[in-house]
Scaffold this motif. Structure first.
Motif, mmCIF file in Angstrom:
data_model
loop_
_atom_site.group_PDB
_atom_site.id
_atom_site.type_symbol
_atom_site.label_atom_id
_atom_site.label_comp_id
_atom_site.label_asym_id
_atom_site.label_seq_id
_atom_site.Cartn_x
_atom_site.Cartn_y
_atom_site.Cartn_z
ATOM 1 N N VAL A 31 0.947 -1.108 -0.062
ATOM 2 C CA VAL A 31 -0.058 -0.031 -0.188
ATOM 3 C C VAL A 31 0.836 1.290 0.006
ATOM 4 O O VAL A 31 1.976 1.169 0.858
ATOM 5 N N MET A 32 0.551 1.861 -1.049
ATOM 6 C CA MET A 32 1.393 3.065 -1.199
ATOM 7 C C MET A 32 0.816 4.317 -1.179
ATOM 8 O O MET A 32 -0.246 4.644 -1.883
ATOM 9 N N THR A 33 1.196 5.414 -0.212
ATOM 10 C CA THR A 33 0.320 6.912 -0.336
ATOM 11 C C THR A 33 1.304 8.053 -0.433
ATOM 12 O O THR A 33 2.623 7.877 -0.048
ATOM 13 N N ILE A 34 1.088 8.938 -1.242
ATOM 14 C CA ILE A 34 1.806 10.344 -1.523
ATOM 15 C C ILE A 34 0.758 11.484 -0.378
ATOM 16 O O ILE A 34 -0.198 11.501 -0.793
ATOM 17 N N SER A 35 1.551 11.939 0.180
ATOM 18 C CA SER A 35 0.868 13.124 1.142
ATOM 19 C C SER A 35 1.330 14.548 0.840
ATOM 20 O O SER A 35 2.582 14.491 0.628
ATOM 21 N N VAL A 36 0.755 15.694 0.734
ATOM 22 C CA VAL A 36 1.096 16.884 0.628
ATOM 23 C C VAL A 36 0.173 17.970 1.594
ATOM 24 O O VAL A 36 -1.119 17.798 1.161
ATOM 25 N N GLN A 37 0.704 18.494 2.289
ATOM 26 C CA GLN A 37 -0.079 19.448 3.220
ATOM 27 C C GLN A 37 -0.972 18.470 4.007
ATOM 28 O O GLN A 37 -0.738 17.313 4.671
ATOM 29 N N ASN A 38 -2.411 18.694 4.018
ATOM 30 C CA ASN A 38 -3.274 17.646 4.752
ATOM 31 C C ASN A 38 -4.027 17.068 3.714
ATOM 32 O O ASN A 38 -5.127 16.171 4.032
#
Length: 84
Positions: A31-38
């Motif tokens: 499982v892969m996620t990319i986050s920026v700010q909220n």
């Protein structure tokens, strides 16, 4: 595995690099996620990534969890550093 990357691409995270990232991410089970700010998105979903509106100079946080996380992380980090 997790890492932070500051986007260098003048156009930010747009369709072309998002497609390349999603195609590579799809090869792995993790499982892969990319986050920026909220906001966050699945690295396997092109429109989810593009919808984040990541601009040049912004830092993104990548998190990869699962049985092949280490190799997936190394592979994706190299790709992201090359194209983004």
């Amino acid at each position: 595995m997790q890492f932070v990357y500051t986007v260098q691409n003048k156009l930010g995270l747009h369709v072309v690099p998002a497609t390349q990232i999603a195609q590579e991410a799809a090869k792995f089970k993790s499982v892969m996620t990319i986050s920026v700010q909220n906001k966050s998105a699945d690295l396997k979903k092109v429109f989810g990534m593009v919808g984040l509106g990541v601009k040049c100079g912004e830092s993104v946080f990548i998190e990869i969890q699962g049985e092949d996380a280490e190799i997936a992380g190394e592979t994706l980090k190299k790709l992201i550093e090359k194209i983004l």
